[in-house]
Design an enzyme around this catalytic site. Sequence first.
Site, PDB file in Angstrom:
ATOM      1  N   HIS A 272       1.337  -0.722  -0.053  1.00 48.00           N
ATOM      2  CA  HIS A 272      -0.252  -0.179   0.111  1.00 48.00           C
ATOM      3  C   HIS A 272       1.021   1.350  -0.229  1.00 48.00           C
ATOM      4  CE1 HIS A 272      -3.549  -2.809   0.775  1.00 48.00           C
ATOM      5  NE2 HIS A 272      -3.088  -2.366   1.155  1.00 48.00           N
ATOM      6  N   ASP A 323      -4.817  -8.403  -3.116  1.00 47.31           N
ATOM      7  CA  ASP A 323      -5.226  -7.918  -2.191  1.00 47.31           C
ATOM      8  C   ASP A 323      -6.870  -8.562  -1.033  1.00 47.31           C
ATOM      9  OD1 ASP A 323      -5.465  -6.834   0.762  1.00 47.31           O
ATOM     10  OD2 ASP A 323      -5.517  -4.889  -0.184  1.00 47.31           O
TER      11      ASP A 323
END
Length: 450
Positions: A272, A323
Amino acid sequence: MWACVGARAAGGGPRRGGGGGAGPGGRPRAPPPRRGAETPEPGAEVLRGLTVPGLANAHSHAFHRALRGLVQVGSGTFWTWREFMYQVASRLTPENYHALARAVYAEMALAGITVVGEFHYVHHAPGGKPYADPNAMGEAMIAAAADAGIRITLLDTAYLSSAITNKHGGEPPDQHQLRFSDGTAEAWAERVSLLKGGEVARIGAAVHSVRAVPAAQLPVVAAWAAEHGAPLHVHLSEQTAENDACLRVHGCTPARLLADHGVLGRRTTGVHNTHLTGEDIRLLGDSGTGTCMCPTTERDLADGIGPAKALQQAGSPLSLGSDSHAVIDILEEARAMEMDERLRTRTRGHWTAASLLRAATADGHAALGWDDAGRLEPGALADFTTVALDSVRTAGPLPRLGAETAVFAATSADVRHTVVAGRQVVRDGVHTLVPDVPSALTEAIAALRG
């Protein structure tokens, strides 16, 4: 023997024409696919479309696939989403997790993904008691990937606390997190050392986050990864609340805390990397720490847009992940990274199609410890995928624009063939090992409903 016939694109990646076989360990033998060849060699199996190295999904939580649709009801934040995630996690067993992960990894193969980085933290039975085999859950993930025909790097994750409370320790895991925790980093290292990789599986490590691993225990995880030459991943600055807590307790950002405790480096990937300071970006770039962007999840959870271009320019290699599996489509992740940067800057063209494909292939494989994959060349693993250039989404552009068509127009639905270790796992859009993937997903998710 394979013949890849279709559009020509950037070097080291997409190919047209020619042929190549697979030797021991799934490596190509003889010449790789040749550019510009119009006639396949005798006996070659023709793969029509744009053939690229297999796509790498560098960040996955397989059980989050059971949340698709469920978490789209109502409103909230990452933290309210997390409560739904805990409910699903509480129902996992080695058996039903294997069934779910097998179906999820089969969905990935259908999307052209040949390797997955499974950020795995559900280690123990509910309440935190280890199974008789302390790695039963991780071994279920490894078996599921093999059964679905793709490679896996199991990023076994240290998860020891629920919040940052002081410089040396943290708040104990809450009731939802007990099954994630080994108690100490030393106990985590002892357990993960029992895991075994293989021809299609490798073992890596992960720090869940600075929230979940107290600062004093970060060096233990980093040392284990260094000793084993293993990739090391970490959720980094995904949420501003975590950054605020780190600043309050440690007087520095999460990136600085990780740097000071030996976590950053060329084997490390920050996942991220959303809410970074300029100094954070320099720390990551100067250390060669990678960045795994997960744009479809980051927008689904309203996390924000990470500074991907600035990170790359600073020296941080980019990779991509799905994810939470709001969608499983690495082509969409690549496209979204460019589109997010356009929204931020109000200018276009931050990456070429070839650069985005590199993030989706070679750099993703490298982030997962598969430096011998992600390229179409002699000696590389025989893992590749073919994208149709004649679907309603991809028909029309000139063949020489195949890479641009794949990245900016195609979706996972346009993947026609997926080959792993020289074996055709997906043929004409059908999984050869899991014939009915939608039914497998439906049954596995239904088994997890309370």
